[in-house]
Design a protein around this motif. Structure first.
Motif, PDB file in Angstrom:
ATOM      1  N   THR A 180       1.985-100.101  47.693  1.00 14.29           N
ATOM      2  CA  THR A 180       2.900 -99.604  48.861  1.00 14.29           C
ATOM      3  C   THR A 180       2.822-100.490  49.947  1.00 14.29           C
ATOM      4  OG1 THR A 180       3.277 -97.896  50.760  1.00 14.29           O
ATOM      5  CG2 THR A 180       0.762 -98.283  49.805  1.00 14.29           C
ATOM      6  N   GLY A 202       6.272 -96.784  47.034  1.00 19.33           N
ATOM      7  CA  GLY A 202       6.001 -97.781  46.395  1.00 19.33           C
ATOM      8  C   GLY A 202       7.545 -98.442  45.830  1.00 19.33           C
ATOM      9  N   PRO A 260      -2.987 -95.197  47.213  1.00 23.82           N
ATOM     10  CA  PRO A 260      -2.363 -96.062  47.649  1.00 23.82           C
ATOM     11  C   PRO A 260      -2.954 -97.477  47.850  1.00 23.82           C
ATOM     12  CG  PRO A 260      -3.198 -94.674  49.463  1.00 23.82           C
ATOM     13  CD  PRO A 260      -3.480 -93.901  48.184  1.00 23.82           C
TER      14      PRO A 260
END
Length: 335
Positions: A180, A202, A260
């Motif tokens: 991301t 993302g 993430p």
């Protein structure tokens, strides 16, 4: 009526074997140009006796390429690499090799040429892969102006290197990564403040079925109206990387924690992972993911070829179940 003859470079690969099968079904006599003809023997039963013939031809060898295309009606070049290794560099394969095939096809009087590129091909890209794909397109069209260029998004199917990779990871890891660029942002509202870990989810992908890509290539060979055109091929839906991982979990029946990963951390991980003999991730691949892998519009695609795009949800459960909860060890080989 004489049967049409086609040479398919990279005929034993993931996309290649699907193209060979469809061409044989359409009555073409197929020469599958590969580096290891013995390993490509599995292609022979895709046609009648003598209809499909594997032959040795490395696209970096001009003499071998010239022999492979001599006397054929059409050529398809599907050869590509995802990472560099030794002499197999992006420039050697995607640019010089592609130019060699195109020049040989032109010199041999071949009527049709289809060249496989990729969505994201861009001479100004941060990623060497994307730059080499763009340079390859230019080299091919310079040598063979009537060539068809195919730019697919991520291609999925039973032997793909995208969903299968994450399916294997889901078998052995409790977490799945989501790269991301805008995660970890504070978000405040009437209920208070929190941290948005994933941001927009993302990079965006538009996966396209290998069967649809193979059918598109066959149709490009059959219709002279497609000569000189560039086709961008994508599936019916776009997915963020977060949604891709959710799709992996739903199709395998495995629940994993999504983590993430900022691109900076991804680059650090890739520094070490790209040292493996078969890299799990390279820095160049991380750079590629900074740009959405989707059809941009303005160029023909599956619709213009009369092909209805196949959804990933319709196909993934058929082969991703091999990575499910009750899959045997070595699940990637299961039926």
């Amino acid at each position: 009526m004489a049967r049409r003859v086609v040479t398919v470079f990279g005929g034993s690969g993931f996309i290649g074997r699907n193209v060979v099968k469809r061409l044989a079904a359409q009555g073409w006599v197929v020469r599958a140009a590969v580096r290891d003809p013995i390993a490509a023997e599995f292609l022979k039963p895709m046609g009648d006796v003598g209809q499909v013939t594997p032959l040795r031809a490395d696209i970096t060898d001009p003499k071998a390429v010239a022999m492979a295309v001599a006397g054929v009606d059409a050529v398809v070049n599907l050869v590509g690499i995802l990472y560099e290794s030794g002499r197999a560099t992006f420039d050697a394969i995607h640019v010089k090799g592609a130019a060699t095939v195109a020049a040989a096809a032109k010199a041999a009087g071949v009527g049709r040429l289809v060249h496989m590129s990729a969505l994201g091909a861009d001479k100004n890209s941060e990623a060497a892969y994307a730059r080499s794909k763009a340079a390859g397109e230019e080299a091919v069209l310079a040598a063979f102006p009537g060539a068809c260029v195919v730019r697919p998004s991520v291609v999925f199917g039973p032997d793909d290197d995208f969903f299968n990779r994450f399916g294997k990871l889901a078998m052995v890891s409790p977490v799945l990564p989501v790269f991301t660029a805008d995660g970890f942002k504070p978000v405040c509202g009437e209920a208070g403040c929190s941290i948005d870990l994933f941001g927009s989810g993302g990079p965006i992908f538009q996966p396209v079925s290998v069967a649809d890509v193979a059918q598109a290539i066959v149709q490009m060979l059959d219709d002279s109206r497609h000569a000189g055109k560039t086709f961008e091929l994508g599936g019916p839906r776009r997915y963020s990387m977060k949604e891709v991982m959710e799709l992996v979990m739903s199709s395998t029946g495995r629940q994993r924690v999504l983590v993430p990963v900022p691109f900076g951390l991804g680059m650090l991980q890739a520094t070490f992972l790209q040292m493996l003999p078969s890299p799990l991730l390279t820095k160049d691949q991380v750079r590629m993911m900074k740009v959405d892998n989707v059809v941009r519009g303005g160029k023909p695609g599956l619709t213009e070829l009369g092909i209805t795009p196949t959804s990933a949800e319709a196909i993934l459960p058929l082969y991703m179940k091999r990575y499910g909860k009750y899959a045997p060890a070595g699940g990637d080989k299961a039926a």
